[in-house]
Design a protein around this motif. Structure first.
Motif, PDB file in Angstrom:
ATOM      1  N   ARG B  96      15.653  25.203  27.457  1.00 25.75           N
ATOM      2  CA  ARG B  96      15.098  25.875  26.287  1.00 25.75           C
ATOM      3  C   ARG B  96      14.027  26.855  26.739  1.00 25.75           C
ATOM      4  NH1 ARG B  96      16.310  22.913  21.577  1.00 25.75           N
ATOM      5  NH2 ARG B  96      17.307  20.954  22.138  1.00 25.75           N
ATOM      6  N   THR B 110      15.306  30.319  22.560  1.00 26.70           N
ATOM      7  CA  THR B 110      16.713  30.238  22.958  1.00 26.70           C
ATOM      8  C   THR B 110      17.002  28.873  23.566  1.00 26.70           C
ATOM      9  OG1 THR B 110      16.213  31.082  25.158  1.00 26.70           O
ATOM     10  CG2 THR B 110      16.892  32.716  23.509  1.00 26.70           C
ATOM     11  N   ARG B 111      18.295  28.537  23.608  1.00 23.28           N
ATOM     12  CA  ARG B 111      18.715  27.290  24.258  1.00 23.28           C
ATOM     13  C   ARG B 111      19.995  27.581  25.029  1.00 23.28           C
ATOM     14  NH1 ARG B 111      22.088  22.827  23.220  1.00 23.28           N
ATOM     15  NH2 ARG B 111      22.881  23.750  21.294  1.00 23.28           N
ATOM     16  N   GLN B 112      20.071  27.052  26.243  1.00 23.42           N
ATOM     17  CA  GLN B 112      21.264  27.181  27.078  1.00 23.42           C
ATOM     18  C   GLN B 112      21.707  25.782  27.461  1.00 23.42           C
ATOM     19  OE1 GLN B 112      22.876  29.928  29.215  1.00 23.42           O
ATOM     20  NE2 GLN B 112      22.410  30.934  27.269  1.00 23.42           N
ATOM     21  N   ALA B 130      18.142  32.180  29.573  1.00 22.16           N
ATOM     22  CA  ALA B 130      17.363  31.712  28.416  1.00 22.16           C
ATOM     23  C   ALA B 130      16.144  32.615  28.182  1.00 22.16           C
ATOM     24  CB  ALA B 130      16.921  30.260  28.626  1.00 22.16           C
ATOM     25  N   GLY B 133      17.186  36.085  27.014  1.00 20.69           N
ATOM     26  CA  GLY B 133      17.514  35.999  25.594  1.00 20.69           C
ATOM     27  C   GLY B 133      16.275  36.140  24.729  1.00 20.69           C
ATOM     28  N   CYS B 134      15.189  35.453  25.122  1.00 19.89           N
ATOM     29  CA  CYS B 134      13.927  35.555  24.366  1.00 19.89           C
ATOM     30  C   CYS B 134      13.385  36.975  24.381  1.00 19.89           C
ATOM     31  CB  CYS B 134      12.875  34.619  24.959  1.00 19.89           C
ATOM     32  SG  CYS B 134      13.136  32.895  24.539  1.00 19.89           S
ATOM     33  N   LEU B 137      15.589  39.051  22.065  1.00 15.09           N
ATOM     34  CA  LEU B 137      15.349  38.709  20.653  1.00 15.09           C
ATOM     35  C   LEU B 137      14.050  39.308  20.134  1.00 15.09           C
ATOM     36  CD1 LEU B 137      16.336  34.921  20.574  1.00 15.09           C
ATOM     37  CD2 LEU B 137      17.405  36.750  19.234  1.00 15.09           C
TER      38      LEU B 137
END
Lengths: 389, 389
Positions: B96, B110-112, B130, B133-134, B137
């Motif tokens: 996370r 995010t979560r992977q 992860a 992604g943050c 976003l």
């Protein structure tokens, strides 16, 4: 004007005065230039603050060395003797007291023997005598005292009431802080004795310089004091350090292994029994060594719980049995190495019987630094006049 | 000039700037008058400092409320968005990540999913995804990051190397801090996940406002994190919290009571077994209730050791099994009341699966306050330019 936080000094001048006192307490004698550098104050403000503090009796000029040539820069120091602190150790068999200056430098010490079953009044009177003795020895009066810090066996509430004591039954339920406040004309602090012992070992004893310390009080009764991040750890309800109450930690009955060894002469009073076993173990007696082994097996369980949980830098072995540290340290280290992820240093107490009273002094010095010489640290002490002006 | 501690500001101006930033971070938007009062600076010095910090992008004026009549006093605030922080939770089954501003306000998460037996490279790549992604976003770039704080399962050395991990075998021996430092162009912190979970619960979760907190990670693996005096307790060798390694604490095998209960359907994978028992106990199944009773008996031994030793204000039950906190809390409280001198509050985790990643953010904020916004706190961070100027 009685104190630095008092009425007439403006807020800014108060802050500057506290900054100067802190710097002088930490660094020792300083020139105005050095003091200005450490405080971030301008040189004129520094001069003004030092003059004011000198007038109030908090700071004094250090006399120049006799052999100095020319005109050396004047140096100033905090007057650690402008107030005094008392530490008291209230044990089952002895009351110890020490008197120090504001830096914790010991000026006098006394000891009053008492008995565990003495009535309450007699024990309180012995405390008063022990402190009076310190005052007499150092030529001071009770009005010179800024703080009395007392360490007592037993569980002490945050308000200084004794909640439980196996060693001094008459002590249970006593409002010790209240009794001491009636006795002495200054602020009073009360703390568990093992915690103060831990503090003393961390400040000036076997764990000097360590921030995380577990102090083991090993004797007929078992106790522990924790120093975490340089400070005494009390816990939310001042009940920290009572792992002896967990049966699985195997501390409570551990001394029985020493008391019941075959080497103890028949009829020996229980309080002397363990000494025979520890002495025989030092001489290599197999039965005594086996008893010590069983004792350390149990001691190591509760100790390993503390080490695994806290990962201290140093474990200090104190209390009555620590006089036999030579017999105990090796086996304890060996068991901790097997049980723990990281084995801390395991050392014998350096302060012995003095550790609680020294810890009480160190605790008082800390309290002073935190509550008096720090801006905005909460309510200020009711400060007496600096003495000897 | 890239940072407040940097070259051109004089020592005194640096101190004043840090004092102003600290006051604005603590108190929120302030007028110059209010800021002067909180910092002890004169009003002209305050104005000068605020102008300078505004120019550097650290401080901004707050727009007046639209409906305000007349000319209200200008108010200023710290620009929490002048830098960004990332928290990462590295678990066996999930990575996370969260991105926040400098006040710890979460802007993206995010979560992977990963598998415990994934090769090292795959897990490291999942961390990078992860975090990317943050950044995507929230519309930020890696260069906007001031700090990445990662929590990992396992024992972590002070230097950020994984010394042991039962959950992720491939992790053992990894220089995690080094790997993350290669990944991100900013300072990197690595900490044990239970410690970060403890911090998050103390800051924004079930133990909000408590200074002394024990966090229990109860699940297929057991762990604990300690908050002492408001701070994460690491211990001297960063090995604190490992009471699970003491057999007498009865934690290591405790989950077996739940895994081996008769209510678990044959062939259930071990990782799902406890869930059946906890669900059946909630429905009142006698065999399941008995198994939960035996589980809590064991859980309570290690927990009582911690409570007796530390006397925390709150014990927080977190980890996978804490989803069944309704089944566990009552029995645990009851056993602690029997075993402990003072029973702390026992509460279920408020943050659940988010607690480690939130704790990583809180840890980064603390680090910032301690090492950047405090004078003389040691080496300063290599600070990026404040963003968005």
């Amino acid at each position: 004007m009685a104190n630095v936080r008092g009425g007439d000094l403006s807020r800014l001048r108060q802050l500057n005065a506290l900054a100067a006192i802190r710097a002088l307490r930490e660094a020792g004698p300083l020139t105005l230039t050095a003091l200005a550098e450490r405080t971030g104050l301008s040189r004129p403000s520094t001069k003004e603050v030092v003059d004011e503090l000198t007038g109030l009796g908090w700071v004094e000029e250090v006399p120049p060395n006799p052999g100095t040539m020319g005109r050396p820069a004047r140096r100033y120091r905090f007057r650690a003797d402008c107030g005094h602190l008392v530490g008291v150790d209230i044990g089952g068999h002895n009351i110890r007291a020490a008197l120090s200056d504001l830096d914790g430098e010991i000026l006098a010490e006394t000891r009053q023997p008492v008995r565990p079953d003495d009535p309450l009044e007699e024990r309180l009177a012995a405390i008063e005598r022990a402190v009076s003795g310190c005052l007499a020895l150092s030529g001071r009066a009770a009005s010179d005292l800024w703080l009395v810090a007392a360490g007592t066996t037993g569980v002490v509430s945050p308000e200084g009431r004794v909640q439980f004591s196996a060693a001094i039954p008459a002590w249970i339920g006593l409002d010790l802080a209240g009794e001491l406040a009636r006795m002495f004309p200054c602020e009073v602090l009360v703390e568990n004795d093992s915690r103060l012992a831990a503090l003393a070992e961390a400040r000036r004893g076997a764990a000097r310089g360590a921030r995380d310390v577990v102090f083991l009080h090993v004797g007929r009764r078992m106790g522990t004091g924790l120093i975490i991040d340089g400070k005494v750890h009390r816990g939310f309800g001042a009940a920290a350090g009572e792992i002896v109450m967990l049966p699985e930690a195997r501390w409570y009955d551990a001394p029985d292994h020493l008391n019941t060894c075959a080497v103890v002469p028949p009829g020996t009073p229980e309080e002397d029994a363990a000494g025979f076993t520890l002495a025989a173990a030092r001489d290599g007696d197999p039965a005594a060594l086996a008893a010590v082994g069983r004792y350390v097996d149990d001691l190591a369980v509760g100790t390993a719980a503390m080490v695994l949980l806290l990962d201290p830098q140093v474990v200090v072995l104190g209390g009555g049995f620590s006089r036999s540290a030579d017999v105990l340290l090796g086996p304890l280290r060996e068991r901790l190495e097997r049980a723990c992820l990281r084995t801390p240093e395991v050392r014998a107490s350096a302060l012995g019987d003095e550790c609680v009273v020294m810890g009480a002094i160190d605790y008082a010095v800390d309290h002073l630094d935190r509550h008096l010489f720090t801006p905005d640290a909460g309510p200020s002490l009711p400060l007496p006049q600096p003495a000897g002006r």
